[in-house]
Design an enzyme around this catalytic site. Structure first.
Site, short mmCIF file in Angstrom:
data_model
loop_
_atom_site.label_atom_id
_atom_site.label_comp_id
_atom_site.label_asym_id
_atom_site.label_seq_id
_atom_site.Cartn_x
_atom_site.Cartn_y
_atom_site.Cartn_z
N GLY A 72 0.80 -1.23 0.00
CA GLY A 72 0.00 0.00 0.00
C GLY A 72 0.83 1.27 0.00
O GLY A 72 0.30 2.36 0.21
N ASP A 96 -1.66 7.06 -6.79
CA ASP A 96 -0.30 6.58 -6.49
C ASP A 96 0.72 7.16 -7.48
O ASP A 96 1.76 7.69 -7.10
CB ASP A 96 -0.23 5.05 -6.57
CG ASP A 96 -1.08 4.36 -5.52
OD1 ASP A 96 -1.95 5.03 -4.94
OD2 ASP A 96 -0.89 3.16 -5.29
C1 MEV Z 1 -4.28 1.96 -3.79
O1 MEV Z 1 -3.07 2.53 -3.32
C2 MEV Z 1 -5.45 2.85 -3.54
C3 MEV Z 1 -6.80 2.37 -4.03
O2 MEV Z 1 -7.70 3.48 -3.82
C4 MEV Z 1 -6.79 1.99 -5.49
C5 MEV Z 1 -6.59 3.16 -6.42
O3 MEV Z 1 -6.75 4.32 -6.02
O4 MEV Z 1 -6.24 2.87 -7.59
C6 MEV Z 1 -7.32 1.21 -3.21
#
Ligand code: MEV
Length: 323
Positions: free
Chosen positions: A86, A131
């Site tokens: 994450g 991201d």
């Molecule tokens: C992933 O870092 C974050 C999510 O919101 C997916 C996305 O934004 O593509 C879960």
């Protein structure tokens, strides 16, 4: 000649998952970096092995983009960013490769777009640009449906995905000196998780009315939190992190490992929440006592990183420079 670039990790403060359903998200670049070296080669290689795009879905679209104008590359990666946690490790990898192949750090929009296309492909069509724009631009980034008044607008992204058409405006936000001075402790559960699977599991439940109602609350929580972040009061921001975490737990993207780290961090924190797709991965704790918070996370079985918010985005390095 070897060419080297580095890019930071990202931490989503507010809006993960909800950003795919109309909420704004805010993410910060943090000072853990991935370092990528490229050398011309006869075939695409990754850390000494022939690169199999099916085993590296994040790279396949990027390589198609690059192959139009570039020779194959031997990619060597050294990273401080825990993978599948994450923290945007694959976005940092894609942005670094994109920056080196672009050859000029001034084209951040092109780099971020290429990296986002790779994430879209790897995540089955469900990927926001959070991201990839954060690791590319650095600092703090707000991604919202419409332009957000009073924040520097950088570019827009459109996506046609399995859940319909999406439009996002990417902004670069200046964090207040007070907020930048407060450490963000990252606690890693050590358990990786697949963003593609987590976003698909959320999408599969969006037709349930209770689930949809929880998602609506999460969207509202993210919207309110962005206002608090712009006002810059750390105590209110910490409380908002706690509220958002409770809603992320409600939509089922937390895990026992995440909950254990949150419980450990909270007594030393203004607020704590999971970050990213969840199901494992990392938590964030905003804290004025980072050493005690990190110690508590380690005692609960996690790995702790004391970071500051607002690291520099992707950059091309002198090849002799270290991380
Ligand atoms: C992933 O870092 C974050 C999510 O919101 C997916 C996305 O934004 O593509 C879960």
């Amino acid at each position: 000649m070897e060419r080297v670039a580095t890019a930071p990790a990202k931490a989503i403060l507010f809006g993960e998952h909800a950003v795919l359903y109309g909420a704004p998200a805010i993410a910060v670049a943090v000072d853990l970096r991935a370092k990528v070296a490229l050398n011309d080669a006869d075939e695409w290689r990754l850390n000494g092995q022939p690169l199999d795009p099916s085993e590296n879905p994040h790279l396949s679209s990027l390589i198609r983009w690059a192959s139009a104008e570039n020779r194959p590359q031997d990619i060597h990666v050294v990273s401080e960013i825990p993978i599948a946690s994450g923290l945007g490790s694959s976005a940092a990898l894609c942005a670094s490769i994109g920056a080196l192949l672009e050859g000029t750090p001034s084209s951040k929009e092109r780099i971020a777009r290429a990296a986002h296309s790779s994430e879209v492909e790897a995540q089955g069509g469900r990927a926001s640009p959070v991201d990839t724009s954060t690791v590319t631009l650095g600092g703090a980034v707000v991604v919202s449906n419409d332009q957000w008044p009073g924040i520097e607008h950088c570019w827009d992204v459109d996506l046609s995905g399995p859940d319909g058409d999406r439009h996002w405006a990417i902004h670069s936000l200046s964090l207040s000196p007070q907020l930048k001075s407060i450490p963000l402790v990252i606690g890693s559960t050590g358990k990786g998780s697949s963003t593609a699977k987590m976003v698909a599991s959320v999408a599969a439940r969006m037709h349930e009315s209770d689930f949809r109602a929880s998602m609506d609350r999460l969207v509202t929580c993210a919207e309110d939190s962005i206002h608090l972040l712009l006002e810059g009061d750390p105590i209110s921001i910490g409380e908002a992190m706690n509220r958002c975490h409770a809603l992320l737990r409600e939509i089922g993207v937390s895990s026992p490992e995440i909950e254990a780290l949150i419980e450990a961090a909270l007594p030393y924190s203004l607020g704590a929440k999971m970050t990213g797709a969840g199901g494992g991965g990392c938590i964030l704790a905003l804290t004025q006592d980072p050493d005690s918070c990190a110690h508590a996370i380690r005692c609960a079985g996690g790995e702790a990183f004391i970071t500051t918010m607002g690291a520099e985005g992707v950059r091309i390095e002198n090849f002799s420079e270290n991380l």
